[in-house]
Design an enzyme around this catalytic site. Sequence first.
Site, mmCIF file in Angstrom:
data_model
loop_
_atom_site.group_PDB
_atom_site.id
_atom_site.type_symbol
_atom_site.label_atom_id
_atom_site.label_comp_id
_atom_site.label_asym_id
_atom_site.label_seq_id
_atom_site.Cartn_x
_atom_site.Cartn_y
_atom_site.Cartn_z
ATOM 1 N N THR A 8 -0.774 7.630 -0.904
ATOM 2 C CA THR A 8 -2.076 7.560 -1.591
ATOM 3 C C THR A 8 -2.979 6.471 -1.024
ATOM 4 O O THR A 8 -4.174 6.456 -1.296
ATOM 5 C CB THR A 8 -1.874 7.262 -3.085
ATOM 6 O OG1 THR A 8 -1.294 5.941 -3.197
ATOM 7 C CG2 THR A 8 -0.938 8.274 -3.726
ATOM 8 N N ASP A 52 4.897 -5.816 9.525
ATOM 9 C CA ASP A 52 6.023 -5.464 10.406
ATOM 10 C C ASP A 52 6.022 -6.322 11.668
ATOM 11 O O ASP A 52 7.082 -6.763 12.134
ATOM 12 C CB ASP A 52 5.934 -3.987 10.801
ATOM 13 C CG ASP A 52 6.333 -3.069 9.651
ATOM 14 O OD1 ASP A 52 6.797 -3.580 8.609
ATOM 15 O OD2 ASP A 52 6.169 -1.843 9.794
ATOM 16 N N ASP A 95 0.793 -2.628 12.203
ATOM 17 C CA ASP A 95 1.193 -3.049 10.849
ATOM 18 C C ASP A 95 1.480 -4.549 10.899
ATOM 19 O O ASP A 95 2.483 -4.987 11.469
ATOM 20 C CB ASP A 95 2.433 -2.259 10.405
ATOM 21 C CG ASP A 95 2.769 -2.550 8.951
ATOM 22 O OD1 ASP A 95 2.875 -3.736 8.584
ATOM 23 O OD2 ASP A 95 2.928 -1.590 8.180
ATOM 24 N N ARG A 146 0.850 -1.185 0.000
ATOM 25 C CA ARG A 146 0.000 0.000 0.000
ATOM 26 C C ARG A 146 0.885 1.234 0.000
ATOM 27 O O ARG A 146 1.708 1.393 0.906
ATOM 28 C CB ARG A 146 -0.864 -0.063 1.275
ATOM 29 C CG ARG A 146 -2.098 0.730 1.234
ATOM 30 C CD ARG A 146 -2.954 0.384 2.424
ATOM 31 N NE ARG A 146 -2.387 0.827 3.692
ATOM 32 C CZ ARG A 146 -3.107 1.244 4.719
ATOM 33 N NH1 ARG A 146 -4.418 1.253 4.632
ATOM 34 N NH2 ARG A 146 -2.532 1.623 5.830
HETATM 35 C C1 PRP Z 1 -1.159 -4.235 4.541
HETATM 36 C C2 PRP Z 1 -2.032 -5.454 4.732
HETATM 37 C C3 PRP Z 1 -2.934 -5.393 3.533
HETATM 38 C C4 PRP Z 1 -3.110 -3.915 3.308
HETATM 39 C C5 PRP Z 1 -4.451 -3.498 3.833
HETATM 40 O O1 PRP Z 1 -0.141 -4.475 3.630
HETATM 41 O O2 PRP Z 1 -1.312 -6.634 4.824
HETATM 42 O O3 PRP Z 1 -2.388 -6.020 2.379
HETATM 43 O O4 PRP Z 1 -2.083 -3.256 4.057
HETATM 44 O O5 PRP Z 1 -4.700 -2.167 3.579
HETATM 45 P P1 PRP Z 1 -5.825 -1.695 2.560
HETATM 46 O O6 PRP Z 1 -7.071 -2.459 2.869
HETATM 47 O O7 PRP Z 1 -5.973 -0.241 2.877
HETATM 48 O O8 PRP Z 1 -5.342 -1.917 1.169
HETATM 49 P P2 PRP Z 1 1.083 -3.468 3.435
HETATM 50 O O9 PRP Z 1 0.823 -2.535 2.304
HETATM 51 O O10 PRP Z 1 1.416 -2.827 4.743
HETATM 52 O O11 PRP Z 1 2.236 -4.415 2.957
HETATM 53 P P3 PRP Z 1 3.043 -5.516 3.810
HETATM 54 O O12 PRP Z 1 2.077 -6.623 4.146
HETATM 55 O O13 PRP Z 1 4.111 -5.933 2.868
HETATM 56 O O14 PRP Z 1 3.580 -4.852 5.054
HETATM 57 N N1 URA Z 2 -2.202 -2.537 7.061
HETATM 58 C C1 URA Z 2 -1.855 -2.999 8.283
HETATM 59 O O1 URA Z 2 -0.941 -3.821 8.391
HETATM 60 N N2 URA Z 2 -2.509 -2.542 9.363
HETATM 61 C C2 URA Z 2 -3.524 -1.652 9.268
HETATM 62 O O2 URA Z 2 -4.096 -1.272 10.306
HETATM 63 C C3 URA Z 2 -3.872 -1.190 7.992
HETATM 64 C C4 URA Z 2 -3.203 -1.648 6.904
#
Ligand code: PRP
Ligand code: URA
Length: 213
Positions: A113, A208, A205, A109
């Site tokens: 944006t 993370d 997150d 994400r």
């Molecule tokens: C997080 C999570 C989802 C997304 C959710 O991924 O694992 O894929 O955000 O958010 P949304 O519903 O607003 O799209 P992230 O972009 O943090 O990537 P990561 O899992 O690699 O940390």
């Molecule tokens: N992605 C995450 O990992 N946590 C949130 O709360 C939203 C998006």
Amino acid sequence: MIQVSDHSALHISTHPLASVELNVLRDRNTSAANFREALRRLSRILTIEATASFSTRELIIPAPSGQVFSRTLSRTVTIVPVLRAGLGMVDGVLDVLPAAQVGHLGLYRDEATLQPVPYYEKLPDTIPDSEVLLLDPMLATGGSANEAIRRLREAGAGGVHVLSVVVAPEGLNAVEQRHPDIQVYAAALDSGLDERGYIVPGLGDAGDRLFGT
Ligand code: PRP
Ligand code: URA
């Protein structure tokens, strides 16, 4: 498992063990190792609940003292984690569905944006003939889930079921509007999103916390 009024697509687990695992995931003091284990155990519960409505067919089992007319799943299952955080659900789902095929979708994400940015896709050719379980613990704005479902549809997916952990109403509404036939199985519907698009109260997150980054 309950269906939430106003959200016919959402199934929230009422299993007490789902709450036990969600408590571990939400606790900011939980280590990455314990977070991974709790997510794996919760994924088993969500898999059992999501597959309860899968169609079945008859089969005959040659038991030691006679034949048994039984039932098994009609269709194979393909699971598709959204990288990275969805990876934390894979082992728990495979504990329950060891024969499932596994595809991968890489999306992150954009922090400014909040739009999903695709970076990887490897989907098995079993997708059109399978029930597909899309794995992502967080459904926040719904942008990532909608993009993942769009890609699965493009690959020929019919039945797509989202396994998540914490869902925000904003994300659920977005998925319900764009893909009205999708069912979402999760452990909690939280109150909303903060100004950075994080779920409140959420669990932080997920990627993370899983990988200690
Ligand atoms: C997080 C999570 C989802 C997304 C959710 O991924 O694992 O894929 O955000 O958010 P949304 O519903 O607003 O799209 P992230 O972009 O943090 O990537 P990561 O899992 O690699 O940390
Ligand atoms: N992605 C995450 O990992 N946590 C949130 O709360 C939203 C998006």
